[in-house]
Design an enzyme around this catalytic site. Structure first.
Site, PDB file in Angstrom:
ATOM      1  N   GLU B  51       0.806  -1.220   0.000  1.00  0.00           N
ATOM      2  CA  GLU B  51       0.000   0.000   0.000  1.00  0.00           C
ATOM      3  C   GLU B  51       0.841   1.273   0.000  1.00  0.00           C
ATOM      4  O   GLU B  51       0.410   2.319  -0.493  1.00  0.00           O
ATOM      5  CB  GLU B  51      -0.963   0.019   1.192  1.00  0.00           C
ATOM      6  N   PHE B 113     -11.401  -7.146  14.411  1.00  0.00           N
ATOM      7  CA  PHE B 113     -10.372  -7.621  13.491  1.00  0.00           C
ATOM      8  C   PHE B 113     -10.038  -6.534  12.462  1.00  0.00           C
ATOM      9  O   PHE B 113     -10.932  -5.986  11.833  1.00  0.00           O
ATOM     10  CB  PHE B 113     -10.851  -8.887  12.772  1.00  0.00           C
ATOM     11  N   GLN B 114      -8.769  -6.245  12.342  1.00  0.00           N
ATOM     12  CA  GLN B 114      -8.261  -5.222  11.415  1.00  0.00           C
ATOM     13  C   GLN B 114      -8.845  -3.835  11.682  1.00  0.00           C
ATOM     14  O   GLN B 114      -9.043  -3.043  10.766  1.00  0.00           O
ATOM     15  CB  GLN B 114      -8.480  -5.640   9.964  1.00  0.00           C
ATOM     16  N   LYS B 163     -17.358  -0.427   6.790  1.00  0.00           N
ATOM     17  CA  LYS B 163     -17.863  -1.369   5.787  1.00  0.00           C
ATOM     18  C   LYS B 163     -19.380  -1.281   5.614  1.00  0.00           C
ATOM     19  O   LYS B 163     -19.897  -1.399   4.505  1.00  0.00           O
ATOM     20  CB  LYS B 163     -17.464  -2.790   6.185  1.00  0.00           C
ATOM     21  N   MET B 480      24.612   8.582   1.518  1.00  0.00           N
ATOM     22  CA  MET B 480      24.430   9.823   2.261  1.00  0.00           C
ATOM     23  C   MET B 480      24.749   9.609   3.741  1.00  0.00           C
ATOM     24  O   MET B 480      25.333  10.474   4.394  1.00  0.00           O
ATOM     25  CB  MET B 480      23.003  10.339   2.080  1.00  0.00           C
TER      26      MET B 480
HETATM   27  C1  LIG Z   1      12.771   5.345   4.821  1.00  0.00           C
HETATM   28  C2  LIG Z   1      14.071   5.987   5.133  1.00  0.00           C
HETATM   29  N1  LIG Z   1      14.922   5.403   6.006  1.00  0.00           N
HETATM   30  C3  LIG Z   1      16.120   5.977   6.269  1.00  0.00           C
HETATM   31  C4  LIG Z   1      16.484   7.158   5.684  1.00  0.00           C
HETATM   32  C5  LIG Z   1      17.833   7.813   6.009  1.00  0.00           C
HETATM   33  N2  LIG Z   1      18.676   7.856   4.804  1.00  0.00           N
HETATM   34  C6  LIG Z   1      18.784   8.966   4.060  1.00  0.00           C
HETATM   35  S1  LIG Z   1      19.742   8.746   2.715  1.00  0.00           S
HETATM   36  C7  LIG Z   1      20.061   7.165   3.121  1.00  0.00           C
HETATM   37  C8  LIG Z   1      20.947   6.312   2.259  1.00  0.00           C
HETATM   38  C9  LIG Z   1      20.358   6.011   0.937  1.00  0.00           C
HETATM   39  O1  LIG Z   1      21.166   5.054   0.299  1.00  0.00           O
HETATM   40  P1  LIG Z   1      21.052   4.797  -1.246  1.00  0.00           P
HETATM   41  O2  LIG Z   1      19.638   4.620  -1.631  1.00  0.00           O
HETATM   42  O3  LIG Z   1      21.980   3.695  -1.632  1.00  0.00           O
HETATM   43  O4  LIG Z   1      21.509   6.170  -1.876  1.00  0.00           O
HETATM   44  P2  LIG Z   1      22.962   6.869  -1.911  1.00  0.00           P
HETATM   45  O5  LIG Z   1      22.987   7.855  -0.798  1.00  0.00           O
HETATM   46  O6  LIG Z   1      23.970   5.796  -1.740  1.00  0.00           O
HETATM   47  O7  LIG Z   1      22.999   7.518  -3.231  1.00  0.00           O
HETATM   48  C10 LIG Z   1      19.423   6.825   4.308  1.00  0.00           C
HETATM   49  C11 LIG Z   1      19.514   5.514   4.972  1.00  0.00           C
HETATM   50  C12 LIG Z   1      15.555   7.745   4.809  1.00  0.00           C
HETATM   51  N3  LIG Z   1      15.781   8.924   4.214  1.00  0.00           N
HETATM   52  N4  LIG Z   1      14.383   7.126   4.524  1.00  0.00           N
END
Ligand SMILES: Cc1ncc(C[n+]2csc(CCOP(=O)(O)OP(=O)(O)O)c2C)c(N)n1
Ligand SMILES: [Mg+2]
Lengths: 163, 572
Positions: B51, B113-114, B163, B480
């Site tokens: 979803e 439920f749900q 529902k 990042m």
């Molecule tokens: C759902 C979620 N969890 C954690 C983060 C924290 N976060 C920001 S950038 C990143 C790394 C992303 O890695 P990747 O997709 O390989 O991209 P890159 O930075 O290597 O280009 C994380 C874990 C986030 N933004 N969103």
């Protein structure tokens, strides 16, 4: 500074939780809050007191106004207004103390609304300061319970908060 | 007079509202609605695999068109799975209507439920929500939901439908509500003329002006007017991450994105400007850096549809609450009539200064390395798509490189989660765009981390024939996160290395999609072209980029706008 914000909102389930939720979500403080239906059954009126800088209070009123359930609001402290709060106090008093309680209640223009041989229950109405003052004046007594409604307010003169 | 069940009313209303696609996933509480959908063919339902992806698909569509995206899910887990997508839309002011099934109204509160209190769960991340109390309310409630979602400052609206509001054999009169009025909601229709006049006087008198334009310009439909205003005045323009494409990124008056990973010249020019015209932007912390050190000599004009955005973090000198189109039109006509012209000499000097700043960093990166630099990969993608693709991004370094190096010439083309920063957004958002723009090139720029957060949607792509291109800038790291660990934690890469990546080639085979691998610099352009030439196929472009690369410029924490790291060894 302390502000009294008075809000007319839709009398709908969920409306109150949106208002209260906004305060915790945005880290605004609420000192007191009360809410009840108005003469128009589709509306309820909510009054809250909060402390904050002008900038914070501006944000509070703007964010409240953004809630779809909020129809209108006013910061009463921006103009002349009347504020009232009601307090119920239960004390244990016996012997000479009983006369002193009665005197104190009279001075604060309160009423004794219930009693037993050892208990007085009193009602005081006024500005929040006065209620604080009353509790202080009761100083030595054995206070069993304090219930306050929170502030209600209304603007002086012609000004109204209505549709 | 027509009698319809609640379920039929939902399907019928969506048709009457002009909705072509909805995105969702069925379940117990929504089955009457799903049955009603099955018995008509006007509204097409797209079955996702999770979803969350349904919300991002709807969101991608909304960002590409400005119209509300529609989601349908069941109660409980179906509803809670939409939370991240609703929050993503909320943070970026994206119009969306999320219809959630709910348990029978007489079971609410009994931990049925749900059963989940979806109104409660979603409260802080919606513009508004409705709970249906009687089937006959459905058309009116849905009309309000669409109106609220798409007017004023747009946002997501949740409609919770028990529902028993959708029983097939309980029929009520249906009329499509042509209009809607809410006594407690009137979006601003017009900016204050006195304020607009004041703003124009300030604008014309400015010596070092900056136009700082955000996502509100795009969503408010004001991109053309912004261009007209900026070009008439010949003032520099910077865009926020959300505003990219709101002013042509290829134009000489564009100084790049501003903020944390903004261009050197944009951040310098902001810091030194004497007048900032902020339009549909909200001075968020990723833009301003330390608000106490923000643009010390600038007066601020702030145009926004949402009064609460004005003077929230940075005090505005001239606040203007109104729709961007109306306000900019009025400004333009005042400028036409004004006896005073802008200060040509001062503006020339200002441009001279800005052009000097442009030389300092200028978006340079190491082109001599034999590794593929992620920046180069984005530039190659720009060339292969003639700079004219819809680009949906995930979140991470790849997102910032795309924002910096894919020069968006048009609005509505850059689809990214700016406010919430939701990894997993990119692929479903790209799918939502592709579904509605089948003839256009749609790219999802992603990382090997982000793509795995909604990778199950490769199956949806197969089912509906959605030939998006997935450009994975594969650095083997949560890049990042790694960058912050390099800069702030002495290079301790706690949990930012992605071990055990799937073999993407095998994965694409499994889903019957195509796969292109890029390992060396010299094959970058050819492979990219090869991938984009496969018009009717989903292609996963696995581009191995330098894992050591950092995103620069990067603002120094708690500094002013002009305090930036420019590379691993230089700072301002
Ligand atoms: C759902 C979620 N969890 C954690 C983060 C924290 N976060 C920001 S950038 C990143 C790394 C992303 O890695 P990747 O997709 O390989 O991209 P890159 O930075 O290597 O280009 C994380 C874990 C986030 N933004 N969103
Ligand atoms: Mg990565």
């Amino acid at each position: 500074m302390r502000h009294i914000i008075s809000v007319l909102m839709e009398n709908e389930p969920g409306a109150l939780s949106r208002v209260v939720g906004l305060f915790s979500q945005r880290n605004f403080n609420i000192e007191s809050l009360n809410v009840a239906p108005t003469d128009d059954p589709t509306l309820s009126r909510l009054t809250l007191t909060t402390f904050g800088s002008d900038q914070v209070v501006e944000q509070i009123t703007k964010q409240l106004n953004k809630l779809i359930d909020v129809v209108k609001l006013v910061d009463l402290t921006e103009g002349q207004h009347i504020e009232r709060e009601l307090m119920l106090v239960k004390v244990r008093a016996s012997g000479a103390q009983r006369a002193e309680v009665k005197r104190t209640v009279d001075i604060f223009r309160g009423n004794i609304i219930d009693m037993t041989p050892s208990i007085y229950t009193m009602q005081i109405i006024g500005e929040s300061d006065k209620l604080d003052g009353f509790l202080q004046a009761l100083g030595g007594m054995h206070i069993l319970e304090v219930v306050r409604t929170g502030v209600s307010g209304i603007a002086r003169g012609e000004k109204t908060l209505s549709l | 007079m027509e009698l319809l069940s609640g379920g039929e009313m939902i399907a019928r209303f969506l048709k009457d509202e002009g909705v072509e696609y909805i995105y969702g996933y069925p379940g117990g509480a929504a089955l009457h609605i799903y049955d009603a959908l099955h018995r008509q063919s006007d509204v097409k339902h797209v079955l996702v695999r999770h979803e969350q992806a349904a919300t991002h698909m709807a969101d991608g569509y909304a960002r590409a068109t400005g119209k509300p995206g529609v989601v349908l899910v069941t109660s409980g887990p179906g509803a809670t799975n939409t939370v991240t997508g609703i929050a993503t839309a909320f943070m970026d002011s994206i119009p969306m209507v999320v219809i959630c099934g709910q348990v029978m109204s007489y079971l609410i509160g009994e931990d049925a439920f749900q059963e989940t209190d979806m109104i409660g769960v979603s409260r802080p991340i919606v513009k508004h929500s409705f709970s249906v109390k009687h089937p006959s309310e459905i058309p009116g409630v849905l009309k309000k939901a669409f109106y609220i979602a798409s007017s004023g400052r747009p946002g997501p609206v949740v409609v919770d439908i028990p529902k028993d509001m959708t029983m097939p054999n309980e029929k009520f009169e249906y009329n499509y509500p042509e209009s809607v009025s809410l006594r407690s909601y009137t979006p601003p229709a017009k900016g204050h003329s006195g304020q607009i006049k004041k703003a124009v006087d300030l604008l014309l008198a400015a010596k070092r002006p900056m136009i700082y334009a955000g996502g509100g310009v795009i969503m408010g439909g004001g991109a053309d007017l912004l261009k007209k205003l900026a070009q008439q005045l010949e003032y520099p323009v910077t865009n926020t991450l959300m505003g990219l494409g709101g002013y042509p990124g290829t134009d000489k008056q564009f100084v790049g994105m501003l903020g944390m990973h903004g261009s050197y010249e944009a951040n310098q020019a902001m810091h030194h400007s004497d007048l900032i015209l902020a339009i549909g932007a909200r001075f968020d912390d990723r833009v301003t850096n330390d608000p106490d050190k923000f643009c010390p000599s600038a007066k601020i004009i702030h145009i926004d549809i949402d009064p609460a955005s004005i003077s929230k973090t940075i005090r505005a000198d001239v606040p203007i609450v109104g729709p961007v189109i109306q306000v900019l039109e009025e400004m333009l006509s005042l400028i036409d009539d004004a006896p005073a012209r802008s200060n040509k000499e001062a503006i020339n000097n200002w441009w001279k200064q800005i052009n000097e700043w442009r030389q300092v960093h200028g978006g340079r990166y190491d082109t001599s390395s034999d590794k593929i630099k992620p920046q180069a990969a984005v530039e190659a993608c720009w060339r292969a798509t003639n700079g004219d693709a819809f680009v949906a991004s995930d979140v991470g370094q790849h997102q910032m490189f795309t924002a910096q190096y894919y020069k968006f010439a048009k609005p509505y083309r850059w689809i990214n989660s700016g406010g919430l920063g939701t990894m997993g957004f990119g692929l479903p958002a790209a799918m939502g765009v592709k579904m509605n723009f089948p003839e256009e090139t749609v790219v999802c720029v992603t990382g090997e981390g982000s793509i795995q957060m909604n990778i199950q949607e490769l199956s949806t792509c197969l089912q509906y024939g959605l030939p998006v291109k997935i450009l994975c800038l594969n650095n083997g790291y949560l890049g990042m996160v790694r960058q912050w660990q390099d800069m702030n934690y002495e290079g301790r890469h706690s949990n930012s290395y992605l071990d055990s990546l799937p073999e993407f080639k095998t994965l694409m085979d499994a889903y019957r999609h195509k796969y292109v691998e890029i390992r060396t610099k010299d094959e970058l352009d050819a492979k990219m072209e090869e991938a984009f030439a496969m018009k009717d196929q989903l292609v996963f472009i696995n581009c191995y980029v330098d894992p050591e690369e950092h995103v620069y410029p990067m603002q120094v924490p708690r500094g002013s706008m002009r305090d930036m790291f420019l590379s691993k060894t230089e700072r301002t």
